[in-house]
Design a protein around this motif. Structure first.
Motif, PDB file in Angstrom:
ATOM      1  N   ARG A 142       0.864  -1.140   0.115  1.00 32.81           N
ATOM      2  CA  ARG A 142       0.227  -0.111  -0.176  1.00 32.81           C
ATOM      3  C   ARG A 142       0.980   0.813  -0.382  1.00 32.81           C
ATOM      4  NH1 ARG A 142      -4.993   1.470   1.141  1.00 32.81           N
ATOM      5  NH2 ARG A 142      -5.756  -0.269   1.711  1.00 32.81           N
ATOM      6  N   VAL A 143       0.521   2.573  -0.875  1.00 34.45           N
ATOM      7  CA  VAL A 143       0.870   3.366  -0.935  1.00 34.45           C
ATOM      8  C   VAL A 143       0.215   4.426  -0.140  1.00 34.45           C
ATOM      9  CG1 VAL A 143       1.750   5.546  -2.661  1.00 34.45           C
ATOM     10  CG2 VAL A 143       2.199   2.944  -3.445  1.00 34.45           C
ATOM     11  N   LYS A 144       1.595   4.939   1.216  1.00 34.46           N
ATOM     12  CA  LYS A 144       0.687   5.666   1.838  1.00 34.46           C
ATOM     13  C   LYS A 144       0.271   7.021   1.567  1.00 34.46           C
ATOM     14  CE  LYS A 144       1.371   7.520   6.255  1.00 34.46           C
ATOM     15  NZ  LYS A 144       2.850   7.932   7.683  1.00 34.46           N
ATOM     16  N   ASP A 145       1.216   7.599   0.178  1.00 35.76           N
ATOM     17  CA  ASP A 145       0.771   8.930   0.059  1.00 35.76           C
ATOM     18  C   ASP A 145      -0.179   8.715  -0.759  1.00 35.76           C
ATOM     19  OD1 ASP A 145       3.346  10.191   1.020  1.00 35.76           O
ATOM     20  OD2 ASP A 145       4.232   7.912  -0.278  1.00 35.76           O
ATOM     21  N   ASN A 146      -1.098   8.000  -1.161  1.00 32.89           N
ATOM     22  CA  ASN A 146      -1.796   8.191  -2.204  1.00 32.89           C
ATOM     23  C   ASN A 146      -3.107   7.060  -2.085  1.00 32.89           C
ATOM     24  OD1 ASN A 146      -1.336   5.909  -3.195  1.00 32.89           O
ATOM     25  ND2 ASN A 146      -0.466   6.999  -5.735  1.00 32.89           N
ATOM     26  N   ALA A 147      -3.101   5.829  -1.332  1.00 31.13           N
ATOM     27  CA  ALA A 147      -3.514   4.856  -0.730  1.00 31.13           C
ATOM     28  C   ALA A 147      -4.295   3.979  -1.793  1.00 31.13           C
ATOM     29  CB  ALA A 147      -5.323   5.688  -0.191  1.00 31.13           C
ATOM     30  N   THR A 148      -3.426   4.019  -2.533  1.00 34.95           N
ATOM     31  CA  THR A 148      -3.792   3.069  -3.563  1.00 34.95           C
ATOM     32  C   THR A 148      -2.819   2.028  -3.141  1.00 34.95           C
ATOM     33  OG1 THR A 148      -1.175   3.479  -4.904  1.00 34.95           O
ATOM     34  CG2 THR A 148      -3.557   4.415  -5.766  1.00 34.95           C
ATOM     35  N   ILE A 149      -3.181   0.594  -3.116  1.00 31.21           N
ATOM     36  CA  ILE A 149      -2.072  -1.163  -3.330  1.00 31.21           C
ATOM     37  C   ILE A 149      -1.540  -1.001  -5.005  1.00 31.21           C
ATOM     38  CG2 ILE A 149      -2.782  -3.234  -2.157  1.00 31.21           C
ATOM     39  CD1 ILE A 149      -4.868  -2.366  -0.509  1.00 31.21           C
ATOM     40  N   ASP A 154     -10.284   2.063  -1.271  1.00 28.02           N
ATOM     41  CA  ASP A 154     -10.446   3.739  -0.735  1.00 28.02           C
ATOM     42  C   ASP A 154     -10.540   4.701  -1.526  1.00 28.02           C
ATOM     43  OD1 ASP A 154     -10.774   2.148   1.781  1.00 28.02           O
ATOM     44  OD2 ASP A 154      -8.665   1.839   1.763  1.00 28.02           O
ATOM     45  N   GLY A 155     -10.568   4.428  -3.043  1.00 27.38           N
ATOM     46  CA  GLY A 155     -10.246   5.758  -3.586  1.00 27.38           C
ATOM     47  C   GLY A 155      -8.517   6.377  -3.863  1.00 27.38           C
ATOM     48  N   VAL A 156      -8.836   7.186  -4.169  1.00 26.59           N
ATOM     49  CA  VAL A 156      -7.370   7.906  -4.747  1.00 26.59           C
ATOM     50  C   VAL A 156      -6.962   8.807  -3.642  1.00 26.59           C
ATOM     51  CG1 VAL A 156      -4.988   8.652  -6.013  1.00 26.59           C
ATOM     52  CG2 VAL A 156      -6.710   6.883  -6.511  1.00 26.59           C
ATOM     53  N   THR A 157      -6.618   9.721  -3.144  1.00 29.05           N
ATOM     54  CA  THR A 157      -6.239  10.481  -1.953  1.00 29.05           C
ATOM     55  C   THR A 157      -6.586  11.885  -3.122  1.00 29.05           C
ATOM     56  OG1 THR A 157      -4.098  10.768  -2.044  1.00 29.05           O
ATOM     57  CG2 THR A 157      -5.412   9.904  -0.373  1.00 29.05           C
ATOM     58  N   ASP A 158      -7.797  13.405  -2.661  1.00 29.11           N
ATOM     59  CA  ASP A 158      -7.746  14.215  -3.169  1.00 29.11           C
ATOM     60  C   ASP A 158      -6.493  14.996  -3.363  1.00 29.11           C
ATOM     61  OD1 ASP A 158     -10.639  13.621  -3.125  1.00 29.11           O
ATOM     62  OD2 ASP A 158     -10.828  14.974  -1.185  1.00 29.11           O
ATOM     63  N   ILE A 159      -5.335  14.509  -2.344  1.00 24.79           N
ATOM     64  CA  ILE A 159      -4.281  15.904  -2.807  1.00 24.79           C
ATOM     65  C   ILE A 159      -3.531  14.536  -3.993  1.00 24.79           C
ATOM     66  CG2 ILE A 159      -3.239  13.717  -1.637  1.00 24.79           C
ATOM     67  CD1 ILE A 159      -2.224  18.170  -2.080  1.00 24.79           C
TER      68      ILE A 159
END
Length: 152
Positions: free
Chosen positions: A82-89, A111-116
């Protein structure tokens, strides 16, 4: 916090055993050899469930770090972080076949992709659609390079 985005998947057949392919995809320090986006991976400790890593990524003159943690470690079957910075796996799924292994690379977005991350893709990387297309192409390149190493 996050926005839904399409999941990505690419696959390839490799004329090598799942054990051989597993030994490659779980060697995070080699990801820069295969991925056109990864410049270097810094891995903390042996790769296993819970292992953390920092990647330095690149697109042209732009560089950015990402932090990840191994969240699935099923030997010879599935490896994911899991990439913490964008929530992807990002996952590699190995399926035995006659004469080798079907290797599937996935970018999952449960969980989608972070808005940032989405805003940065729009502002700096040419938009979500363009960046997604680049990721798909990068996945094809990554799988082809893993295949070449596995079959060498």
């Amino acid at each position: 916090m996050t926005t839904t985005e399409t999941e990505l998947e690419q696959s390839i057949h490799i004329a090598a055993t799942p054990e051989r392919v597993w030994s490659l995809v779980t060697d995070l320090s080699r990801m820069a050899r295969w991925s056109p986006q990864v410049v270097h991976s810094f891995v903390r400790g042996p790769v296993q469930l819970g292992t953390r890593a920092i990647n330095l990524n690149r697109r042209g003159l732009l560089f950015w770090p990402t932090r990840s943690k191994v969240v699935v470690f099923e030997p010879h079957r599935e490896f994911a972080f899991r990439v913490k910075d964008n929530a992807t796996i990002w996952a590699f799924v190995l399926e035995p076949t006659d004469g080798g292994t079907r290797l599937v690379q996935q970018r999952r977005t449960p969980d989608g992709v972070t808005d940032i991350s989405l805003r940065l893709q729009d502002a700096v990387l040419g938009g979500v659609d363009r960046f997604t297309a680049e990721l798909q192409d990068g996945m094809r390149q990554t799988l082809a390079r893993i295949k070449a190493d596995a079959e060498a």
